[in-house]
Design a protein around this motif. Structure first.
Motif, PDB file in Angstrom:
ATOM      1  N   LYS A  75       0.856  -1.186   0.000  1.00  8.26           N
ATOM      2  CA  LYS A  75       0.000   0.000   0.000  1.00  8.26           C
ATOM      3  C   LYS A  75       0.892   1.236   0.000  1.00  8.26           C
ATOM      4  CE  LYS A  75      -3.696  -2.058   2.851  1.00  8.26           C
ATOM      5  NZ  LYS A  75      -4.957  -1.748   2.230  1.00  8.26           N
ATOM      6  N   PRO A  77       2.180   4.231   1.649  1.00  7.61           N
ATOM      7  CA  PRO A  77       2.139   4.521   3.097  1.00  7.61           C
ATOM      8  C   PRO A  77       1.260   5.728   3.399  1.00  7.61           C
ATOM      9  CG  PRO A  77       4.283   5.073   2.149  1.00  7.61           C
ATOM     10  CD  PRO A  77       3.547   4.318   1.099  1.00  7.61           C
ATOM     11  N   GLU A  78       0.582   5.692   4.552  1.00  6.95           N
ATOM     12  CA  GLU A  78      -0.312   6.795   4.910  1.00  6.95           C
ATOM     13  C   GLU A  78       0.450   8.105   4.988  1.00  6.95           C
ATOM     14  OE1 GLU A  78      -2.674   6.052   8.312  1.00  6.95           O
ATOM     15  OE2 GLU A  78      -3.565   4.206   7.507  1.00  6.95           O
ATOM     16  N   LYS A  79       1.661   8.026   5.511  1.00 13.85           N
ATOM     17  CA  LYS A  79       2.513   9.215   5.560  1.00 13.85           C
ATOM     18  C   LYS A  79       3.793   8.920   4.804  1.00 13.85           C
ATOM     19  CE  LYS A  79       0.790  11.237   9.849  1.00 13.85           C
ATOM     20  NZ  LYS A  79       1.154  11.813  11.177  1.00 13.85           N
ATOM     21  N   TRP A 313      -7.344  10.627  -5.242  1.00 10.87           N
ATOM     22  CA  TRP A 313      -7.139  11.612  -4.174  1.00 10.87           C
ATOM     23  C   TRP A 313      -8.182  12.730  -4.264  1.00 10.87           C
ATOM     24  CZ3 TRP A 313      -4.370   8.568  -1.609  1.00 10.87           C
ATOM     25  CH2 TRP A 313      -3.411   7.761  -2.241  1.00 10.87           C
ATOM     26  N   LYS A 316     -11.126  11.359  -2.535  1.00  7.61           N
ATOM     27  CA  LYS A 316     -10.947  11.339  -1.085  1.00  7.61           C
ATOM     28  C   LYS A 316     -11.107  12.730  -0.473  1.00  7.61           C
ATOM     29  CE  LYS A 316      -7.972   7.246  -0.717  1.00  7.61           C
ATOM     30  NZ  LYS A 316      -8.904   6.472   0.136  1.00  7.61           N
ATOM     31  N   GLY A 399       3.717   9.418  -0.202  1.00  9.90           N
ATOM     32  CA  GLY A 399       2.721   8.891   0.713  1.00  9.90           C
ATOM     33  C   GLY A 399       1.327   9.431   0.422  1.00  9.90           C
ATOM     34  N   GLN A 400       0.336   8.831   1.066  1.00  6.88           N
ATOM     35  CA  GLN A 400      -1.043   9.268   0.844  1.00  6.88           C
ATOM     36  C   GLN A 400      -1.250  10.712   1.273  1.00  6.88           C
ATOM     37  OE1 GLN A 400      -4.137   6.522   2.153  1.00  6.88           O
ATOM     38  NE2 GLN A 400      -2.698   4.795   2.082  1.00  6.88           N
ATOM     39  N   ASP A 401      -0.597  11.099   2.365  1.00  8.45           N
ATOM     40  CA  ASP A 401      -0.768  12.481   2.822  1.00  8.45           C
ATOM     41  C   ASP A 401      -0.218  13.474   1.810  1.00  8.45           C
ATOM     42  OD1 ASP A 401       1.842  11.567   3.329  1.00  8.45           O
ATOM     43  OD2 ASP A 401       2.119  12.931   5.035  1.00  8.45           O
TER      44      ASP A 401
END
Length: 539
Positions: A75, A77-79, A313, A316, A399-401
């Motif tokens: 995945k 990474p979230e950050k 994104w 989201k 990252g996702q952020d």
């Protein structure tokens, strides 16, 4: 009577066997025997199960010789992972590779370990396009990071994933991270390619070969697509001899679904759509076309080369985005470019399939070459490892952020531009774009949109001209965020200056000429002649 028939058949079998034995020997006889056995019901499934078991066993033997020191990524990474941590991971993974300096490898790498080698690296890096990799304007640290990964793996060759295990890991994990982003499950598989065009070429080759295997009666295969489908599909149709049937657009710049359905025939092997189509930044009606695909029992490819790394994104963030990814059950494959809004290096793209049963038709294998067993996942043989490594690093570093942060800034800039353009008399946005791209058209017969493009270029902007109808394309990128006011002011001023004037010369003259020629084959010949001249060294 039956006994005589049986004796005759036996005699025939013996005669054929003797002929094969004389001509091809025991191996040839065994080959024919196996081919005949494979025609029996269920035998191919059994052989396939045995082959998979042996392939898995071979791969486990190879992997057992290594002990990966970096945790796997399936995945984004979230950050985003810190650049220093990624550099440390790079060193560890590089340490597991074959050391080219040892001179113990006999293929795949043809480079000289001297000053010439260093000069090549410097020249390549100097002209490597990293302008789109910065997630913020002036983000030189991210550009530096992807360049470091590029340099570290630039001489490694993904032609052999066993010799260079880090490249195999980068590729499979990058595909897994993108599949998760696009709501795919653990069955989704894919390949990294040299760009969107190769991803598209591989998709069409895959579905053509699938049709040849499952529906051999189809001699002239066709695929159905909106007229806005990317020209790379036209190239694929030309290369792989699959006719592309175009569907016209409605007033909302989406394909007419009734005509889409009518375009499907007994020769259709594939349905196509875009998310979004490049021309106007509008997502095709993926769910509706998916319903048609399911009803007709046809595979369905979504070209998300442009929006694959932006639309997830944007959704989201709360903007309205139609379902376009693997959540639509009928979607069997998706193409998505990392070197666009994934902020990787040119060229890097992905072709993802819902499962390996579909992906197998993409793969190429040849087992009768004296040089050894040969297999390749894509169009290219040798594949430079640097871009593969840089793609993996980009997804993990941002990252996702980071992707959400950039999508927010770009969407805010996009909406500000669209709103400002709509306020300029005589200009309008075509349709209702869902992403960070749109097309500008003229609503005033006295305002020539091509003349406006010429005037904007005099102010330093490089405008992308489009046709049917004439319009200007804008893709909003990180470096545009701080230029919103300037772009709107220049558009407003230029629109006033060219009102009542016609475009003259240059590109405008070419588009004017093209619009008046009914036989587009003549236009195609002109384009080829132009390209021939452009790519000819002239003193």
């Amino acid at each position: 009577m039956l006994a005589l028939i049986g004796e005759a058949l036996l005699a025939y079998v013996v005669i054929v066997a003797v002929q094969i034995l004389i001509n091809d020997g025991l191996f040839g006889l065994a080959k024919v025997f196996v081919q005949r056995i494979r025609d029996l019901p269920g035998v191919d499934l059994l052989i396939g199960a045995v082959i998979k078991r042996e392939a898995d066993s071979f791969l486990r033997q190879i992997d057992s010789k290594r002990s990966p020191t970096v945790e796997m990524s399936i995945k984004i990474p979230e950050k985003g992972i810190s650049h220093d941590d990624l550099r440390e991971e790079m060193k560890q993974l590089k340490g597991e590779e074959v050391n080219l300096d040892d001179g113990q490898i006999f293929a795949y790498v043809y480079t000289a370990q001297n000053e010439h080698y260093k000069a090549m690296e410097d020249a390549y890096l100097a002209f490597t396009d990293t302008t789109g990799t910065g997630t913020e304007k002036g983000d030189t640290d991210h550009e530096t990071l992807v360049r470091e990964f590029l340099r570290a793996f630039m001489h490694e060759n993904a032609l052999n994933p066993i010799v260079f295990p880090a490249l195999r890991r980068f590729e499979t994990e990058t595909a897994a991270m993108a599949a998760d982003m696009l709501n795919g499950d653990a069955n989704v598989v894919g390949s990294l390619t040299s760009g969107g065009t190769e991803s598209i070429l591989m998709a069409i080759k895959t579905y053509r070969d699938r049709a040849r295997s499952l529906f051999p009666h189809i001699k002239s295969p066709e695929m159905v697509a909106p007229i806005t489908i990317h020209p790379a599909f036209e190239k694929a149709a030309h290369y792989f001899d699959v006719k592309i049937v175009h569907v016209p657009l409605d007033s909302d710049f989406k394909p007419n679904l009734d005509k889409y359905r009518q375009a499907i025939t007994s020769r259709t092997i594939l349905l196509l759509a875009s998310a979004p189509q490049y021309c106007h930044g509008i997502v095709d009606p993926i769910e509706e076309i998916g319903n048609i695909a399911r009803e007709k029992g046809l595979p369905f490819h979504v070209d998300a080369c442009f929006g694959g790394f932006m639309l997830p994104w944007v959704e989201k963030l709360g903007y309205t985005v139609p379902k376009f990814d693997f959540r639509v059950e009928a979607v069997t494959s998706i193409s998505a470019d990392i070197h666009k809004y994934g902020y990787g290096l040119k060229g890097a793209s992905l072709i993802l399939y819902r499962n390996s049963d579909i992906r197998k038709y993409q793969l190429f294998a040849y087992s009768e070459w004296p040089g050894g067993l040969f297999g390749s996942p894509g169009m290219t043989g040798s594949r430079p490892g640097g871009n593969i490594a840089a793609s993996w690093a980009a997804l993990r570093a941002i990252g996702q952020d980071g992707y959400l942060r950039m999508a927010r800034r770009l969407m805010e800039a996009t909406l500000a531009l669209r709103d400002g353009i709509e306020r300029i008399p005589g200009l309008a946005i075509l349709g209702k774009p869902e992403m960070t791209a749109f097309a500008i058209a003229s609503t005033d017969s006295h305002l020539d949109i091509l003349a406006l493009a010429d005037a904007m270029e005099e102010k330093g902007w490089r405008m992308e001209r489009q046709q049917f109808p004439n319009s200007l394309h804008c893709t909003i990128l990180p470096h545009h965020v701080t230029l919103v006011d300037k772009l709107l002011n220049d558009l407003r001023e230029s629109a006033e200056n060219v009102r009542g004037k016609k475009a003259k010369g240059g590109t405008a003259a070419i588009y004017g000429m093209v619009g008046k020629i009914p036989d587009k084959a003549i236009v195609d010949t002109f384009i080829k002649q132009f390209l021939s001249d452009v790519y000819t060294c002239k003193t």
